[in-house]
Enzyme design. Structure first.
Site, PDB file in Angstrom:
ATOM      1  CD  GLU A  66      32.276  94.525  27.997  1.00 56.57           C
ATOM      2  OE1 GLU A  66      31.893  95.700  27.956  1.00 56.57           O
ATOM      3  OE2 GLU A  66      33.482  94.178  27.895  1.00 56.57           O
ATOM      4  CB  CYS A  89      33.947  98.541  22.815  1.00 57.50           C
ATOM      5  SG  CYS A  89      34.127  96.791  22.485  1.00 57.50           S
ATOM      6  CB  ALA A 168      54.695 110.963  53.352  1.00 57.50           C
ATOM      7  NE  ARG A 198      55.976 103.299  45.536  1.00 61.15           N
ATOM      8  CZ  ARG A 198      57.164 103.167  46.090  1.00 61.15           C
ATOM      9  NH1 ARG A 198      57.705 101.947  46.203  1.00 61.15           N
ATOM     10  NH2 ARG A 198      57.829 104.227  46.539  1.00 61.15           N
ATOM     11  CB  THR A 210      63.725 112.485  44.692  1.00 58.86           C
ATOM     12  OG1 THR A 210      63.013 113.651  45.106  1.00 58.86           O
ATOM     13  CG2 THR A 210      63.292 111.310  45.546  1.00 58.86           C
ATOM     14  CG  ASP A 214      65.439 110.314  48.975  1.00 59.87           C
ATOM     15  OD1 ASP A 214      66.222 111.059  49.588  1.00 59.87           O
ATOM     16  OD2 ASP A 214      64.218 110.521  48.890  1.00 59.87           O
ATOM     17  NE  ARG A 221      60.557  98.223  49.323  1.00 58.47           N
ATOM     18  CZ  ARG A 221      60.541  99.441  48.772  1.00 58.47           C
ATOM     19  NH1 ARG A 221      60.736  99.594  47.476  1.00 58.47           N
ATOM     20  NH2 ARG A 221      60.306 100.511  49.522  1.00 58.47           N
ATOM     21  N   GLY A 311      60.068 114.602  45.536  1.00 60.54           N
ATOM     22  CA  GLY A 311      60.646 115.926  45.538  1.00 60.54           C
ATOM     23  C   GLY A 311      59.665 117.067  45.561  1.00 60.54           C
ATOM     24  CB  THR A 314      59.288 116.692  41.102  1.00 62.72           C
ATOM     25  OG1 THR A 314      60.666 116.576  40.762  1.00 62.72           O
ATOM     26  CG2 THR A 314      58.455 115.920  40.099  1.00 62.72           C
TER      27      THR A 314
END
Length: 374
Positions: A66, A89, A168, A198, A210, A214, A221, A311, A314
């Site tokens: 604002e 606020c 994925a 991300r 993981t 990996d 990127r 993972g 996880t």
């Protein structure tokens, strides 16, 4: 005639609120403990509405949206309409309340989207505006605003960040192939979409399995967005992350946090800290990091959005603890086969309490996003 005029005003309000929401995404994930809010000051002198001021919560959280929009509008704010994606606020902090700033600017109408759950603000911001004679309309594109502000809403109501589970999946419901580390499942467009996600989060979280299999970098990127790489978090109860890993080697450039417990290796902890890795002292439960307590600690550090990327174990742990707020599933066109690692969820197996929010197609890949109502 009055109905037609009201309908036209509804369309104008939705149009400018949608623009304010798009603007607020500019700093999503960069505003620390404050939400990323967008504000537009719109003036109509008889020739149609014109934007005279734009503001988005600054990087780090201040100034607020604002204040930024009013500063750009100057005297043109007098008699204008302010579109705010979150209730202004009402409490004094480092700066005066935004609701008071809108009053003193001469704004005559305020259109709001989401209400602020913070008890210092909730309803009070709009009350200040109304008591000053300003016309207030609430709830315009409220669902879209609440979705975009879900991280802030979660941290306010649940005292932890919003947890986004991203997976994925291959055509046969697998997330990888045993013994082969990271393999490509989706296409280039879907991968670019993940990098955008991300860039709008506070942290990416993976398990140590993981990290070891990996050796990922977990940065953004995409050209122009590399500086927006969020912190990387590894669930690593025994502090096994190798100092030679990509994560540890890049810790001075992009923060790396290792959630380790008291029984972890003292020697490796010291080496990781010398490499720039921050060790998070965490509790353990049933032989693994206690996730609710970890998320509470991350919320106390100001994190509002955490994306879980790594993972099956996880992912399953977060799902079993009912700590997942949003599920993003990317589906690739190819099957992995008998050596595949099965995903803990799939298109036809989503935990109760989630509703499908959107679907999209990226070439041969498909995408589905599910959200748990706050």
């Amino acid at each position: 005639m009055a109905s037609s005029s009201a309908s036209q005003q509804d369309r104008i309000d939705c149009r400018y609120m949608a623009a304010a929401l798009r603007l607020s995404r500019k700093h999503l994930g960069l505003t620390s403990t404050n939400p990323a809010v967008g504000t537009l000051i719109v003036r109509d002198d008889g020739n149609g509405p014109v934007i005279v001021g734009r503001g988005v919560t600054s990087i780090g959280g201040r100034p607020h949206a604002e204040a930024e929009a009013l500063a750009e509008a100057g005297e043109l704010a007098r008699g204008a309409t302010a579109y705010v994606t979150l209730e202004p606020c009402a409490h004094h902090g480092r700066t005066p309340p935004c609701a008071n700033a809108l009053v003193t600017s001469g704004i005559t109408r305020v259109v709001g989207a989401a209400s602020d759950p913070d008890p210092r603000v909730s309803g009070k911001g709009y009350a200040i505006l109304r008591s000053a004679g300003i016309d207030v309309r609430e709830g315009v594109l409220a669902r879209e605003a609440a979705d975009q502000l879900a991280g802030y809403m979660n941290r306010s109501l649940r005292k932890r960040p919003e947890v986004i589970l991203k997976l994925a999946l291959s055509a046969d419901g697998m997330i990888g192939r045993r013994g082969e580390g990271q393999i490509g499942i989706t296409g280039e467009i879907a991968r670019r979409q993940v990098h955008i996600i991300r860039a709008e989060t506070d942290a990416i979280l993976i398990g140590i399995g993981t990290a070891l299999a990996d050796d990922p970098e977990l940065t953004v990127r995409l050209p122009g967005l590399r500086s927006r790489s969020p912190a990387r978090i590894v669930l690593d109860r025994l502090a096994r992350l190798p100092v030679a890993s990509k994560l540890a080697r890049s810790a001075h450039d992009v923060p790396v946090l290792v959630a380790a417990c008291a029984e972890s290796s003292t020697m490796n902890r010291a080496e990781l800290e010398r490499a720039g890795v921050k060790l998070l002292a965490t509790e353990s439960f049933d032989g693994r990091v206690a996730l609710p307590e970890l998320l509470e600690d991350l919320g106390n550090q100001g994190m509002s959005r955490v994306i879980v990327e790594g993972g099956a174990d996880t992912a399953r742990a977060f799902l079993e603890e009912e700590l997942v707020d949003r599920i993003m599933l990317f589906y690739g066109p190819e099957a992995i086969g008998a050596d595949g690692i099965a995903a803990p969820i799939g298109r036809d197996h989503i935990p109760a309490g989630f509703s499908l929010m959107r679907e999209a197609r990226y070439g041969e890949d498909t995408f589905a996003e599910w959200i748990r109502e706050i």
